[in-house]
Design an enzyme around this catalytic site. Structure first.
Site, PDB file in Angstrom:
ATOM      1  N   HIS A  37       0.824  -1.213   0.000  1.00 56.37           N
ATOM      2  CA  HIS A  37       0.000   0.000   0.000  1.00 56.37           C
ATOM      3  C   HIS A  37       0.855   1.259   0.000  1.00 56.37           C
ATOM      4  O   HIS A  37       2.049   1.221   0.302  1.00 56.37           O
ATOM      5  CB  HIS A  37      -0.958   0.011   1.193  1.00 56.37           C
ATOM      6  CG  HIS A  37      -0.282  -0.058   2.535  1.00 56.37           C
ATOM      7  ND1 HIS A  37       0.379   1.007   3.100  1.00 56.37           N
ATOM      8  CD2 HIS A  37      -0.178  -1.076   3.421  1.00 56.37           C
ATOM      9  CE1 HIS A  37       0.853   0.654   4.283  1.00 56.37           C
ATOM     10  NE2 HIS A  37       0.540  -0.621   4.496  1.00 56.37           N
ATOM     11  N   CYS A  60       3.739  -4.750   6.558  1.00 61.16           N
ATOM     12  CA  CYS A  60       3.269  -4.497   5.201  1.00 61.16           C
ATOM     13  C   CYS A  60       4.399  -3.975   4.323  1.00 61.16           C
ATOM     14  O   CYS A  60       5.482  -3.647   4.806  1.00 61.16           O
ATOM     15  CB  CYS A  60       2.126  -3.473   5.208  1.00 61.16           C
ATOM     16  SG  CYS A  60       0.584  -4.113   5.894  1.00 61.16           S
TER      17      CYS A  60
END
EC number: 2.3.2.-
Length: 161
Positions: free
Chosen positions: A120, A136
């Protein structure tokens, strides 16, 4: 108008044959799904994403050619990014992400590949090239937008050290 014909998996003499997708439009095109590609990621057909944790880079590949190379921020030592082969499962233009000790509202261009792990955009830091995330794969927002638009659900994600 396009007509899409997909053949099923066939079992013949102990070998599985992967069906081909035939797309009939003004131009005739045959395509082999990425699942039919050889196991070597260097020769894989279709689109796939490679994340190299040692170099803190993400590479996007299409038909064996590298088309993107992006600096990333992966997980810190206490919250490492998992190594393995995954596929993009869900995509969100904006997603609020929560974890132990943090809430990040409106995280842009979020693509989940394994449970709560995602690729992301990160608007809250500019330390790409350094592991700073909770596991992440963080990208600059402009690069996350390009990758989000390029990768579809099911795109293979290979994360290595």
């Amino acid at each position: 108008m396009e007509t899409i014909i997909r053949s099923a998996w066939l079992r013949r003499s102990g070998v599985f044959w992967v069906g081909l997708a035939l797309i009939i439009s003004s131009l005739f095109a045959w395509s082999v799904p990425s699942s039919a590609a050889p196991r070597s990621t260097r020769t894989r057909s279709g689109r796939w994403i490679e994340v190299n944790l040692s170099s803190q880079r993400l590479y996007a590949w299409q038909n064996g050619r590298r088309i993107y190379s992006i600096r990333i921020s992966s997980g810190k030592r206490r919250t490492p990014t998992r190594v393995g082969t995954y596929a993009i499962q869900r995509k969100y233009r904006y997603k609020t992400m929560r974890g132990r000790g943090y809430v990040a509202p409106n995280v842009p261009y979020t693509m989940f590949y394994s449970g709560g792990y995602a690729i992301h955009g990160a608007y809250w830091h500019n330390r790409f090239g350094t592991p700073v995330s909770h596991g992440c794969i963080n990208l600059p927002v402009s690069q996350a937008r390009k990758l989000y638009n390029w990768a579809g659900s099911g795109t293979r994600v290979v994360i290595r050290r």
